[in-house]
Design a protein around this motif. Structure first.
Motif, PDB file in Angstrom:
ATOM      1  N   VAL A 104       0.842  -1.202   0.000  1.00 23.35           N
ATOM      2  CA  VAL A 104       0.000   0.000   0.000  1.00 23.35           C
ATOM      3  C   VAL A 104       0.879   1.256   0.000  1.00 23.35           C
ATOM      4  O   VAL A 104       0.627   2.201  -0.756  1.00 23.35           O
ATOM      5  N   GLU A 105       1.921   1.259   0.820  1.00 18.74           N
ATOM      6  CA  GLU A 105       2.835   2.403   0.865  1.00 18.74           C
ATOM      7  C   GLU A 105       3.546   2.598  -0.472  1.00 18.74           C
ATOM      8  O   GLU A 105       3.694   3.729  -0.945  1.00 18.74           O
ATOM      9  N   ALA A 112      -0.683   5.756  -6.840  1.00 24.99           N
ATOM     10  CA  ALA A 112      -1.800   4.813  -6.959  1.00 24.99           C
ATOM     11  C   ALA A 112      -2.383   4.566  -5.574  1.00 24.99           C
ATOM     12  O   ALA A 112      -1.682   4.668  -4.573  1.00 24.99           O
ATOM     13  N   THR A 113      -3.645   4.252  -5.534  1.00 22.05           N
ATOM     14  CA  THR A 113      -4.300   4.024  -4.252  1.00 22.05           C
ATOM     15  C   THR A 113      -4.845   2.610  -4.203  1.00 22.05           C
ATOM     16  O   THR A 113      -5.512   2.167  -5.136  1.00 22.05           O
ATOM     17  N   ILE A 114      -4.542   1.944  -3.106  1.00 25.15           N
ATOM     18  CA  ILE A 114      -5.160   0.650  -2.829  1.00 25.15           C
ATOM     19  C   ILE A 114      -5.486   0.640  -1.344  1.00 25.15           C
ATOM     20  O   ILE A 114      -4.673   1.050  -0.511  1.00 25.15           O
ATOM     21  N   ASP A 115      -6.669   0.226  -1.044  1.00 27.60           N
ATOM     22  CA  ASP A 115      -7.147   0.166   0.327  1.00 27.60           C
ATOM     23  C   ASP A 115      -6.389  -0.921   1.096  1.00 27.60           C
ATOM     24  O   ASP A 115      -6.157  -2.017   0.569  1.00 27.60           O
ATOM     25  N   GLN A 116      -6.017  -0.638   2.333  1.00 26.58           N
ATOM     26  CA  GLN A 116      -5.263  -1.592   3.157  1.00 26.58           C
ATOM     27  C   GLN A 116      -6.019  -2.910   3.331  1.00 26.58           C
ATOM     28  O   GLN A 116      -5.432  -3.978   3.212  1.00 26.58           O
ATOM     29  N   ASP A 117      -7.303  -2.848   3.593  1.00 27.10           N
ATOM     30  CA  ASP A 117      -8.078  -4.075   3.771  1.00 27.10           C
ATOM     31  C   ASP A 117      -8.125  -4.892   2.484  1.00 27.10           C
ATOM     32  O   ASP A 117      -8.045  -6.124   2.513  1.00 27.10           O
ATOM     33  N   THR A 118      -8.233  -4.210   1.350  1.00 23.11           N
ATOM     34  CA  THR A 118      -8.242  -4.898   0.063  1.00 23.11           C
ATOM     35  C   THR A 118      -6.884  -5.534  -0.213  1.00 23.11           C
ATOM     36  O   THR A 118      -6.804  -6.685  -0.645  1.00 23.11           O
ATOM     37  N   ALA A 119      -5.814  -4.800   0.047  1.00 27.16           N
ATOM     38  CA  ALA A 119      -4.464  -5.336  -0.164  1.00 27.16           C
ATOM     39  C   ALA A 119      -4.246  -6.589   0.676  1.00 27.16           C
ATOM     40  O   ALA A 119      -3.715  -7.596   0.188  1.00 27.16           O
TER      41      ALA A 119
END
Length: 144
Positions: A104-105, A112-119
């Motif tokens: 995520v970081e 780019a954005t990715i949600d922590q829960d999704t990752a």
């Protein structure tokens, strides 16, 4: 742009390549995700899980392209390295959580954005799939 990504296991590159057009649904058990670059993600995950550099993995040709009939304009099948497959199968919950945070970081640093829960869910589902793979089978990625 919407990207569909399906990870699945198959016994050979040839078997995996047979689903390049329709995708693996109904033929191989798969995990479906979307809207990230799966090729880059597999390199990042392997780098994070094995302490190999992103550039080194890229230089080694990871992940391997198994089928790309439309020269990048349509569905593609990639093979995860055996090293990534083993790392996913052998990692524990805390390692998956740490890897998802670092991914995520890394994504955020590139805009780019990715949600922590999704990752975390993506990596947990891939680890589960990697653990279920029969001896000799490989982990593949179908994307369009």
């Amino acid at each position: 742009m919407s990207v569909i990504i399906k990870y699945f296991a198959a016994p050979t590159h040839e078997a995996a390549a047979t689903v390049v057009g329709p995708g693996p649904d109904g033929i191989f058990e798969s995990r479906t995700w979307g809207n990230f670059d799966p090729e880059e993600a597999m390199i990042v995950w392997e780098s994070l899980l094995t302490d190999r550099s992103f550039d080194n993995l890229l230089d080694d040709g990871e992940p391997e392209t198994v089928a790309d009939p439309d020269d990048g304009q349509g569905p593609v099948i990639l093979a995860a390295s055996r090293t990534l497959q083993a790392a996913l199968a052998d990692t524990d919950h805390s390692q998956l959580l740490q890897t998802s945070r670092l991914w995520v970081e890394q994504q955020a640093s590139e805009g780019a954005t990715i949600d922590q829960d999704t990752a975390k869910a993506i990596l947990e589902s891939l680890a589960q799939l990697a653990r279920s793979i029969e001896h000799g089978d490989r982990l593949y990625c179908w994307t369009t």
